[in-house]
Design a protein around this motif. Sequence first.
Motif, PDB file in Angstrom:
ATOM      1  N   MET A   1       0.834  -1.200   0.000  1.00  0.00           N
ATOM      2  CA  MET A   1       0.000   0.000   0.000  1.00  0.00           C
ATOM      3  C   MET A   1       0.870   1.252   0.000  1.00  0.00           C
ATOM      4  N   LYS A   2       0.358   2.301  -0.639  1.00  0.00           N
ATOM      5  CA  LYS A   2       1.072   3.565  -0.702  1.00  0.00           C
ATOM      6  C   LYS A   2       0.088   4.710  -0.431  1.00  0.00           C
ATOM      7  N   ILE A   3       0.651   5.815   0.057  1.00  0.00           N
ATOM      8  CA  ILE A   3      -0.151   7.001   0.351  1.00  0.00           C
ATOM      9  C   ILE A   3       0.401   8.157  -0.473  1.00  0.00           C
ATOM     10  N   PHE A   4      -0.496   8.836  -1.214  1.00  0.00           N
ATOM     11  CA  PHE A   4      -0.075   9.933  -2.085  1.00  0.00           C
ATOM     12  C   PHE A   4      -0.768  11.228  -1.683  1.00  0.00           C
ATOM     13  N   PHE A   5       0.015  12.290  -1.584  1.00  0.00           N
ATOM     14  CA  PHE A   5      -0.502  13.629  -1.318  1.00  0.00           C
ATOM     15  C   PHE A   5      -0.146  14.509  -2.521  1.00  0.00           C
ATOM     16  N   PHE A   6      -1.151  15.000  -3.230  1.00  0.00           N
ATOM     17  CA  PHE A   6      -0.926  15.823  -4.415  1.00  0.00           C
ATOM     18  C   PHE A   6      -1.261  17.284  -4.132  1.00  0.00           C
ATOM     19  N   ASP A   7      -0.339  18.162  -4.497  1.00  0.00           N
ATOM     20  CA  ASP A   7      -0.603  19.593  -4.547  1.00  0.00           C
ATOM     21  C   ASP A   7      -1.432  19.870  -5.809  1.00  0.00           C
ATOM     22  N   LEU A   8      -1.950  21.105  -5.939  1.00  0.00           N
ATOM     23  CA  LEU A   8      -2.731  21.452  -7.127  1.00  0.00           C
ATOM     24  C   LEU A   8      -2.007  22.443  -8.039  1.00  0.00           C
ATOM     25  N   ASP A   9      -1.919  23.703  -7.596  1.00  0.00           N
ATOM     26  CA  ASP A   9      -1.397  24.762  -8.462  1.00  0.00           C
ATOM     27  C   ASP A   9       0.057  24.523  -8.848  1.00  0.00           C
ATOM     28  N   GLU A  10       0.301  24.598 -10.140  1.00  0.00           N
ATOM     29  CA  GLU A  10       1.614  24.350 -10.740  1.00  0.00           C
ATOM     30  C   GLU A  10       2.113  22.928 -10.488  1.00  0.00           C
TER      31      GLU A  10
ATOM     32  N   THR B   1      -1.921  13.221 -19.978  1.00  0.00           N
ATOM     33  CA  THR B   1      -1.903  11.783 -20.257  1.00  0.00           C
ATOM     34  C   THR B   1      -1.324  11.012 -19.086  1.00  0.00           C
ATOM     35  N   LEU B   2      -0.200  11.484 -18.564  1.00  0.00           N
ATOM     36  CA  LEU B   2       0.436  10.840 -17.417  1.00  0.00           C
ATOM     37  C   LEU B   2      -0.517  10.787 -16.233  1.00  0.00           C
ATOM     38  N   HIS B   3      -1.114  11.933 -15.893  1.00  0.00           N
ATOM     39  CA  HIS B   3      -1.978  11.983 -14.721  1.00  0.00           C
ATOM     40  C   HIS B   3      -3.268  11.200 -14.936  1.00  0.00           C
ATOM     41  N   HIS B   4      -3.748  11.147 -16.154  1.00  0.00           N
ATOM     42  CA  HIS B   4      -4.920  10.314 -16.442  1.00  0.00           C
ATOM     43  C   HIS B   4      -4.619   8.848 -16.117  1.00  0.00           C
ATOM     44  N   ILE B   5      -3.489   8.360 -16.583  1.00  0.00           N
ATOM     45  CA  ILE B   5      -3.105   6.965 -16.339  1.00  0.00           C
ATOM     46  C   ILE B   5      -2.915   6.716 -14.843  1.00  0.00           C
ATOM     47  N   VAL B   6      -2.243   7.650 -14.174  1.00  0.00           N
ATOM     48  CA  VAL B   6      -1.963   7.501 -12.745  1.00  0.00           C
ATOM     49  C   VAL B   6      -3.251   7.479 -11.930  1.00  0.00           C
ATOM     50  N   PHE B   7      -4.151   8.427 -12.194  1.00  0.00           N
ATOM     51  CA  PHE B   7      -5.376   8.498 -11.392  1.00  0.00           C
ATOM     52  C   PHE B   7      -6.342   7.364 -11.725  1.00  0.00           C
ATOM     53  N   GLN B   8      -6.332   6.903 -12.952  1.00  0.00           N
ATOM     54  CA  GLN B   8      -7.147   5.733 -13.282  1.00  0.00           C
ATOM     55  C   GLN B   8      -6.660   4.524 -12.478  1.00  0.00           C
ATOM     56  N   TYR B   9      -5.365   4.367 -12.402  1.00  0.00           N
ATOM     57  CA  TYR B   9      -4.800   3.246 -11.650  1.00  0.00           C
ATOM     58  C   TYR B   9      -5.124   3.376 -10.162  1.00  0.00           C
ATOM     59  N   LEU B  10      -4.957   4.582  -9.616  1.00  0.00           N
ATOM     60  CA  LEU B  10      -5.249   4.789  -8.197  1.00  0.00           C
ATOM     61  C   LEU B  10      -6.732   4.582  -7.904  1.00  0.00           C
ATOM     62  N   SER B  11      -7.568   4.899  -8.879  1.00  0.00           N
ATOM     63  CA  SER B  11      -9.003   4.651  -8.720  1.00  0.00           C
ATOM     64  C   SER B  11      -9.299   3.162  -8.664  1.00  0.00           C
ATOM     65  N   LEU B  12      -8.660   2.407  -9.541  1.00  0.00           N
ATOM     66  CA  LEU B  12      -8.889   0.959  -9.592  1.00  0.00           C
ATOM     67  C   LEU B  12      -8.290   0.241  -8.387  1.00  0.00           C
ATOM     68  N   THR B  13      -7.285   0.846  -7.761  1.00  0.00           N
ATOM     69  CA  THR B  13      -6.598   0.198  -6.621  1.00  0.00           C
ATOM     70  C   THR B  13      -6.862   0.957  -5.323  1.00  0.00           C
ATOM     71  N   ARG B  14      -7.997   1.616  -5.232  1.00  0.00           N
ATOM     72  CA  ARG B  14      -8.256   2.474  -4.074  1.00  0.00           C
ATOM     73  C   ARG B  14      -8.343   1.703  -2.762  1.00  0.00           C
ATOM     74  N   ASN B  15      -8.530   0.410  -2.822  1.00  0.00           N
ATOM     75  CA  ASN B  15      -8.535  -0.391  -1.595  1.00  0.00           C
ATOM     76  C   ASN B  15      -7.123  -0.663  -1.091  1.00  0.00           C
ATOM     77  N   ASP B  16      -6.153  -0.441  -1.959  1.00  0.00           N
ATOM     78  CA  ASP B  16      -4.758  -0.708  -1.609  1.00  0.00           C
ATOM     79  C   ASP B  16      -3.909   0.554  -1.525  1.00  0.00           C
ATOM     80  N   ASN B  17      -4.377   1.636  -2.130  1.00  0.00           N
ATOM     81  CA  ASN B  17      -3.638   2.891  -2.123  1.00  0.00           C
ATOM     82  C   ASN B  17      -4.538   4.017  -1.634  1.00  0.00           C
ATOM     83  N   TYR B  18      -3.924   5.037  -1.070  1.00  0.00           N
ATOM     84  CA  TYR B  18      -4.676   6.164  -0.533  1.00  0.00           C
ATOM     85  C   TYR B  18      -4.202   7.444  -1.206  1.00  0.00           C
ATOM     86  N   THR B  19      -5.156   8.293  -1.603  1.00  0.00           N
ATOM     87  CA  THR B  19      -4.828   9.535  -2.295  1.00  0.00           C
ATOM     88  C   THR B  19      -5.485  10.705  -1.586  1.00  0.00           C
ATOM     89  N   PHE B  20      -4.716  11.787  -1.392  1.00  0.00           N
ATOM     90  CA  PHE B  20      -5.214  13.005  -0.773  1.00  0.00           C
ATOM     91  C   PHE B  20      -4.811  14.198  -1.648  1.00  0.00           C
TER      92      PHE B  20
END
Length: 220
Positions: free
Chosen positions: A1-10, A58-77
């Motif tokens: 499992m992994k935990i991701f914290f994403f900033d927004l602006d820039e 494109t990169l972020h689309h792939i990443v967030f799709q994966y995190l969506s599919l694995t949301r039981n194993d990964n955490y995103t904030f």
Amino acid sequence: MKIFFFDLDETLFVNEHRLEKLTVTQCNNLDRGENNACIVHFTDKENTSSGMIGLYATLHHIVFQYLSLTRNDNYTFIVTDSSYSPTRICQWLTKMFHCDHFFSTIPIFNRNMYPISVSKGTRVMHILGQYGFLNSPEWRSPTLPRLWSSAIAPVRNYGTHESIGSNRLPYGVDAPVLKHCYLIDNSFFHRNSAAYYGIQAVDPTKEDYPEKLKNIIFFK
């Protein structure tokens, strides 16, 4: 499992009036879409019309799709210094990165929830504690209880005028390595504050960002 914290602006997007804040690499990875379809327009508090442009679509689309599919194993904030409402943030990110329903299910922390003067490192540590990650041996090193009690506990009083967890540790106490915990943020100050607490910081302004993010997301 992994935990991701994403900033927004820039980091995930940029206001069209702030393009000068981007690096050359980021400018080369702006996504306006066909006929500017990926620019999200809105009116700000000064009644000025602005547009948000997605970065690394494109990169972020792939990443967030994966995190969506694995949301039981990964955490995103989402952790941002901005005052954008969670509803608006969800709408923008969904349109930019085409990941339906994902952004409405992840916690979003904006400046209304934390004073802007509090570093991302301190905020991330508080969120980790709030969600119970710091209580599990899987997520901490042996030094973490000392770090928590001495440096992070003051953040509990963030609603008062008391000093909030400065980024200073007692002499001789090492910062822990928080396994599988990452902050993706364009700000050197915030990345540095995260690294101080043992959080692994990722710089989205560099040429190697796509490779680094994919290695973190898809490989153990």
